[in-house]
Design a protein around this motif. Sequence first.
Motif, PDB file in Angstrom:
ATOM      1  N   SER A  64       0.766  -1.259   0.099  1.00 46.76           N
ATOM      2  CA  SER A  64       0.073   0.022   0.041  1.00 46.76           C
ATOM      3  C   SER A  64       0.837   1.302  -0.050  1.00 46.76           C
ATOM      4  O   SER A  64       2.073   1.490   0.239  1.00 46.76           O
ATOM      5  CB  SER A  64      -0.944  -0.019   1.391  1.00 46.76           C
ATOM      6  OG  SER A  64      -0.322   0.145   2.348  1.00 46.76           O
ATOM      7  N   HIS A  65       0.363   2.400  -0.272  1.00 52.10           N
ATOM      8  CA  HIS A  65       0.837   3.803  -0.348  1.00 52.10           C
ATOM      9  C   HIS A  65       0.285   4.643   0.210  1.00 52.10           C
ATOM     10  O   HIS A  65      -0.885   4.481   0.433  1.00 52.10           O
ATOM     11  CB  HIS A  65       1.421   4.071  -1.978  1.00 52.10           C
ATOM     12  CG  HIS A  65       0.325   4.199  -2.498  1.00 52.10           C
ATOM     13  ND1 HIS A  65      -0.302   5.809  -2.754  1.00 52.10           N
ATOM     14  CD2 HIS A  65      -0.521   3.750  -3.463  1.00 52.10           C
ATOM     15  CE1 HIS A  65      -1.433   5.739  -3.443  1.00 52.10           C
ATOM     16  NE2 HIS A  65      -1.584   4.431  -4.087  1.00 52.10           N
ATOM     17  N   ALA A  66       1.024   5.793   0.483  1.00 51.59           N
ATOM     18  CA  ALA A  66       0.385   6.963   1.333  1.00 51.59           C
ATOM     19  C   ALA A  66      -0.325   7.758   0.422  1.00 51.59           C
ATOM     20  O   ALA A  66       0.370   8.329  -0.420  1.00 51.59           O
ATOM     21  CB  ALA A  66       1.296   7.440   2.211  1.00 51.59           C
ATOM     22  N   GLU A  70      -2.169  10.497   0.247  1.00 47.00           N
ATOM     23  CA  GLU A  70      -2.029  11.919   0.472  1.00 47.00           C
ATOM     24  C   GLU A  70      -0.645  12.620   0.129  1.00 47.00           C
ATOM     25  O   GLU A  70      -0.493  13.397  -0.208  1.00 47.00           O
ATOM     26  CB  GLU A  70      -2.531  12.295   2.003  1.00 47.00           C
ATOM     27  CG  GLU A  70      -3.858  12.023   2.421  1.00 47.00           C
ATOM     28  CD  GLU A  70      -3.951  10.575   2.744  1.00 47.00           C
ATOM     29  OE1 GLU A  70      -3.061   9.713   2.922  1.00 47.00           O
ATOM     30  OE2 GLU A  70      -5.230  10.432   3.019  1.00 47.00           O
ATOM     31  N   ARG A  71       0.345  11.422   0.207  1.00 38.92           N
ATOM     32  CA  ARG A  71       1.679  12.044   0.097  1.00 38.92           C
ATOM     33  C   ARG A  71       2.200  11.860  -1.381  1.00 38.92           C
ATOM     34  O   ARG A  71       2.949  12.284  -1.758  1.00 38.92           O
ATOM     35  CB  ARG A  71       2.864  11.348   1.143  1.00 38.92           C
ATOM     36  CG  ARG A  71       2.504  11.927   2.553  1.00 38.92           C
ATOM     37  CD  ARG A  71       3.837  11.754   3.401  1.00 38.92           C
ATOM     38  NE  ARG A  71       4.041  10.016   3.300  1.00 38.92           N
ATOM     39  CZ  ARG A  71       3.509   9.244   4.333  1.00 38.92           C
ATOM     40  NH1 ARG A  71       2.499   9.688   5.013  1.00 38.92           N
ATOM     41  NH2 ARG A  71       3.800   8.034   4.172  1.00 38.92           N
ATOM     42  N   GLU A  72       1.861  10.654  -1.986  1.00 36.40           N
ATOM     43  CA  GLU A  72       2.238   9.974  -3.136  1.00 36.40           C
ATOM     44  C   GLU A  72       1.590  10.552  -4.531  1.00 36.40           C
ATOM     45  O   GLU A  72       1.654  10.336  -5.302  1.00 36.40           O
ATOM     46  CB  GLU A  72       2.542   8.725  -3.188  1.00 36.40           C
ATOM     47  CG  GLU A  72       3.684   8.382  -2.060  1.00 36.40           C
ATOM     48  CD  GLU A  72       3.583   6.819  -1.916  1.00 36.40           C
ATOM     49  OE1 GLU A  72       3.040   5.998  -2.654  1.00 36.40           O
ATOM     50  OE2 GLU A  72       4.307   6.358  -0.991  1.00 36.40           O
ATOM     51  N   THR A  73       0.352  11.113  -4.307  1.00 36.18           N
ATOM     52  CA  THR A  73      -0.565  11.394  -5.350  1.00 36.18           C
ATOM     53  C   THR A  73      -0.871  13.113  -5.377  1.00 36.18           C
ATOM     54  O   THR A  73      -1.035  13.686  -4.493  1.00 36.18           O
ATOM     55  CB  THR A  73      -1.963  10.805  -5.110  1.00 36.18           C
ATOM     56  OG1 THR A  73      -1.808   9.317  -4.658  1.00 36.18           O
ATOM     57  CG2 THR A  73      -2.889  10.901  -6.378  1.00 36.18           C
ATOM     58  N   THR A  74      -0.480  13.433  -6.579  1.00 44.43           N
ATOM     59  CA  THR A  74      -0.909  14.738  -6.646  1.00 44.43           C
ATOM     60  C   THR A  74      -2.282  15.308  -7.534  1.00 44.43           C
ATOM     61  O   THR A  74      -2.536  14.328  -8.601  1.00 44.43           O
ATOM     62  CB  THR A  74       0.190  15.570  -7.367  1.00 44.43           C
ATOM     63  OG1 THR A  74       0.319  14.999  -8.882  1.00 44.43           O
ATOM     64  CG2 THR A  74       1.599  15.474  -6.775  1.00 44.43           C
ATOM     65  N   ILE A  75      -2.913  15.906  -7.079  1.00 41.72           N
ATOM     66  CA  ILE A  75      -4.195  16.264  -7.884  1.00 41.72           C
ATOM     67  C   ILE A  75      -4.240  17.837  -7.867  1.00 41.72           C
ATOM     68  O   ILE A  75      -4.057  18.518  -7.028  1.00 41.72           O
ATOM     69  CB  ILE A  75      -5.463  16.166  -6.836  1.00 41.72           C
ATOM     70  CG1 ILE A  75      -5.468  14.445  -6.332  1.00 41.72           C
ATOM     71  CG2 ILE A  75      -6.601  16.358  -7.216  1.00 41.72           C
ATOM     72  CD1 ILE A  75      -6.506  14.023  -5.426  1.00 41.72           C
TER      73      ILE A  75
END
Length: 83
Positions: A34-36, A38-43
């Motif tokens: 799994s990944h974070a 909130e930290r690893e995805t840019t919107i």
Amino acid sequence: MSDDSGLWLLAAGPAGASALYWALYRYYRNTDKSHAFERETTIEAKPVTGSDRKIDTITGTQTTSIAGNNVGAYRSRVQRDTG
């Protein structure tokens, strides 16, 4: 022949069940993969569009539903985005 030869079969049941449970848990949970979000995805935020328009005023609780609702006709409610 001794009676101890069948004990491995009795021990294989709980050991096999524990191994199967752990394997299924790891497969479906994927806790190590799994990944974070909130930290690893840019919107990218876009400006809000639309308008507020007053249509009707209902006072009191005499009417139990909204006139012209389309709750049952979900195919006409949900439409593809053409733009």
